[in-house]
Design an enzyme around this catalytic site. Structure first.
Site, PDB file in Angstrom:
ATOM      1  N   ASP A   9       1.500   8.352  -8.831  1.00 10.97           N
ATOM      2  CA  ASP A   9       0.599   8.128  -9.971  1.00 10.97           C
ATOM      3  C   ASP A   9      -0.179   6.856  -9.694  1.00 10.97           C
ATOM      4  OD1 ASP A   9      -0.646   8.364 -12.421  1.00 10.97           O
ATOM      5  OD2 ASP A   9       1.027   7.513 -13.547  1.00 10.97           O
ATOM      6  N   ASP A  26       0.843  -1.190   0.000  1.00 11.53           N
ATOM      7  CA  ASP A  26       0.000   0.000   0.000  1.00 11.53           C
ATOM      8  C   ASP A  26       0.878   1.240   0.000  1.00 11.53           C
ATOM      9  OD1 ASP A  26      -1.325   2.167   2.091  1.00 11.53           O
ATOM     10  OD2 ASP A  26      -2.771   1.323   0.669  1.00 11.53           O
ATOM     11  N   GLY A  27       0.678   2.117  -0.980  1.00 12.79           N
ATOM     12  CA  GLY A  27       1.544   3.278  -1.131  1.00 12.79           C
ATOM     13  C   GLY A  27       1.534   4.204   0.067  1.00 12.79           C
TER      14      GLY A  27
END
Length: 280
Positions: free
Chosen positions: A165, A147-148
């Site tokens: 992005d 998970d970013g």
């Protein structure tokens, strides 16, 4: 001359198709219920020598020229590389969102001294890396599943550049657009660090996202438009030396055009205009 015309025509064809796809996609995201259960399962399509990554019939997440896999096909990806006009040789880059690996591949090839780490939340997207000619992990390139937002919050190193992005089938995830996330991005960066974010200018919450980035980066933010879409590229700088000298941007154009296949002159003009407009 023939090759340059061929490349220009390829990009024009892509631009026309992308404008149509992006308008349709934006309308879909606006109308879509977040709880509709839309699948995030990616699939591939191919047309006119271009391989595309899709989540549904309208969503184009990434595109690659099959005969030139490291080229940046979609205009917004080329606009995102404007950060090089501010930091032409970063030691390390962190990216949230792999997709078809366009930005990761470009940076890997044309920034040979840069370490690159990419986080992608969808394992099925990572599973397609070979189809998109994404290089294998090595000493300076790594793709991780995760998970970013959590990855940034717990980051063990301080990147000089952070590229965000992270769109999925539903649009921009809440976890990658709330105030805590942008605060964590700021904290994760090196003292001279730069965050580069891809946003949709027509998205209902666009102004709120920009306001949150401004809050996190103390209004050291500039926005440039992509040439062939409604994408807005937000460049946020951690350094208090803002805005940077315009002479430095012009100098970096000359350096970059020695080693990069795309022109940075127009990007520099656009970036300088954005800085000057903000100063008014």
């Amino acid at each position: 001359m023939a090759d340059s015309v061929r490349i220009k025509n390829k990009h024009l064809n892509v631009a026309a198709r992308m404008v149509q796809c992006q308008v349709e996609q934006m309308l879909t995201w606006t109308a879509k219920d977040k709880n509709s259960g839309t699948s995030d399962k990616p699939y591939l399509s191919e047309s006119e020598g271009i391989l595309s990554l899709n989540f549904d019939g309208l969503s184009v997440q990434s595109e690659m020229f099959i005969d030139a896999p490291d080229d940046l096909v979609i205009g917004y990806t080329r606009a995102m590389m404007s950060f090089l006009l501010l930091a032409p040789a970063p030691k390390n880059i962190a990216m949230i969102g792999l997709g078809g690996g366009s930005l990761a591949k470009y940076c890997y090839r044309y920034l040979p001294d840069t370490k690159i780490a990419v986080v992608e939340i969808n394992a099925e997207v990572i599973a397609l890396r070979n189809e998109f000619a994404i290089p294998p992990d090595d000493a300076r390139f790594q793709v991780v599943l995760g998970d970013g937002a959590a990855w940034v919050r717990d980051m063990q190193h301080t990147p000089e550049v952070l590229i965000v992005d992270g769109f999925d089938a539903q649009g921009l995830p809440e976890s990658l657009s709330h105030q805590r996330f942008y605060d964590d991005c700021y904290a994760s960066l090196a003292d001279n660090g730069i965050m580069v974010v891809n946003l949709w200018g027509g998205y209902p919450n666009y102004a709120s996202y920009v306001a949150r980035i401004n809050n996190s980066f103390d209004y050291r933010v500039v926005i440039v438009d992509a040439d062939d879409s409604v994408n807005k590229i937000v460049i946020a700088m951690k350094s208090p030396d803002f805005p940077p000298p315009m002479s430095g941007i012009r100098h970096h154009v000359n350096l970059l055009e020695l080693t990069h296949p795309m022109s940075f002159q127009a990007k520099a003009n656009k970036l300088i205009r954005a800085f000057l407009k903000q100063a008014v």
